[in-house]
Design a protein around this motif. Structure first.
Motif, PDB file in Angstrom:
ATOM      1  N   ASP A 106     -26.555  46.058  28.300  1.00 37.73           N
ATOM      2  CA  ASP A 106     -27.127  46.793  27.176  1.00 37.73           C
ATOM      3  C   ASP A 106     -26.182  47.924  26.759  1.00 37.73           C
ATOM      4  O   ASP A 106     -25.912  48.832  27.550  1.00 37.73           O
ATOM      5  CB  ASP A 106     -28.502  47.368  27.554  1.00 37.73           C
ATOM      6  N   TYR A 111     -33.308  46.355  24.434  1.00 40.25           N
ATOM      7  CA  TYR A 111     -34.180  45.338  23.835  1.00 40.25           C
ATOM      8  C   TYR A 111     -34.097  44.032  24.633  1.00 40.25           C
ATOM      9  O   TYR A 111     -33.018  43.596  25.031  1.00 40.25           O
ATOM     10  CB  TYR A 111     -33.776  45.074  22.391  1.00 40.25           C
ATOM     11  N   GLN A 112     -35.235  43.427  24.889  1.00 42.82           N
ATOM     12  CA  GLN A 112     -35.296  42.191  25.656  1.00 42.82           C
ATOM     13  C   GLN A 112     -35.203  40.988  24.715  1.00 42.82           C
ATOM     14  O   GLN A 112     -36.191  40.511  24.183  1.00 42.82           O
ATOM     15  CB  GLN A 112     -36.598  42.134  26.478  1.00 42.82           C
ATOM     16  N   TRP A 113     -33.982  40.548  24.471  1.00 39.86           N
ATOM     17  CA  TRP A 113     -33.769  39.389  23.610  1.00 39.86           C
ATOM     18  C   TRP A 113     -34.313  38.138  24.275  1.00 39.86           C
ATOM     19  O   TRP A 113     -34.098  37.911  25.463  1.00 39.86           O
ATOM     20  CB  TRP A 113     -32.281  39.211  23.334  1.00 39.86           C
TER      21      TRP A 113
END
Length: 232
Positions: A106, A111-113
């Motif tokens: 990151d 953000y959790q893609w």
């Protein structure tokens, strides 16, 4: 699976072995099955004309891209199967094993893609000449050493497989091990490769240039340099 992959404008590539492994999905209450594609490549030694990791990345990438219209269609990318490309390199100086895979760093935010980082997997296994001692750390290496050894008899190999690894050594297994002993290119060429490397190293110690050694051994200067570096 078919070991040849010829994609338009991408050229022909030949794999040693490719097969599917069917596994139950983790944390699934149903009898769902997940398929994983396994590719196994054998090298009699570490290549000197190219970097093996570069080739492994090329292979694993082709194994992913070749799934389109076979394992997934159109834009159904969530159906892509996990791929493992396993490379076994013999005649190495020491036993080794490395796992190469994707990792997410990151840079801004966290953000959790959505998606899977476990799709591409490369395992590099270096096998030293001598049979490894019994040690949990080198359990796989000892088994591969045993199968590929020039010094052990077929009977001794089967004894180790049965007593240490609890592998059923029936007539079929005995025949397979015997065939491997007789036909493995890596085993047949190992003695010759050792002699050639020794000659190259002796010439290098006596002050011969790479070009002079290459002229005598019928190898390229780049190959000579790689053999010298590997011995250091």
């Amino acid at each position: 699976m078919n070991t040849e992959a010829a994609e338009i404008h991408e050229g022909l590539i030949r794999f040693d072995i490719i097969f599917y492994v069917r596994l139950p999905l983790a944390h699934s209450k149903k009898s769902d099955i997940s398929q994983v594609i396994i590719n196994v490549e054998a090298q009699k030694d570490e290549p000197t004309t190219y970097h093996i990791l570069d080739r492994a990345i090329f292979y694993v990438s082709r194994l992913i891209s070749s799934q389109k219209e076979r394992d997934f269609v159109k834009t159904n990318y969530n159906d892509i199967k996990r791929v493992f490309s396993i490379w076994i390199c013999m005649n190495m100086k020491d036993n080794s094993m490395s796992y190469v895979h994707l990792k997410k760093d990151d840079i801004i935010g966290s953000y959790q893609w959505k998606g899977r980082l476990d799709l591409l997997n490369i395992v590099l296994i270096g096998i030293a000449d001598e049979v490894s001692q019994q040690d949990d750390k080198y359990e796989l290496h000892r088994l591969l050493n045993t199968l590929l050894s020039m010094d052990l008899s077929v009977a001794r190999k089967l004894e180790i497989m049965e007593n240490e690894y609890h592998i059923l050594t029936d007539d079929g297994m005995r025949e397979d091990v015997n065939t491997m002993c007789n036909l493995s290119q890596g085993i047949l060429e190992r003695g010759e490769a050792k002699k050639e490397a020794k000659i190259i190293l002796n010439m290098h110690k006596k002050g011969y240039t790479l070009e002079q050694i290459a002229d005598v051994t019928d190898k390229s200067a780049k190959e000579i340099e790689a053999i010298i570096e590997k011995s250091c």
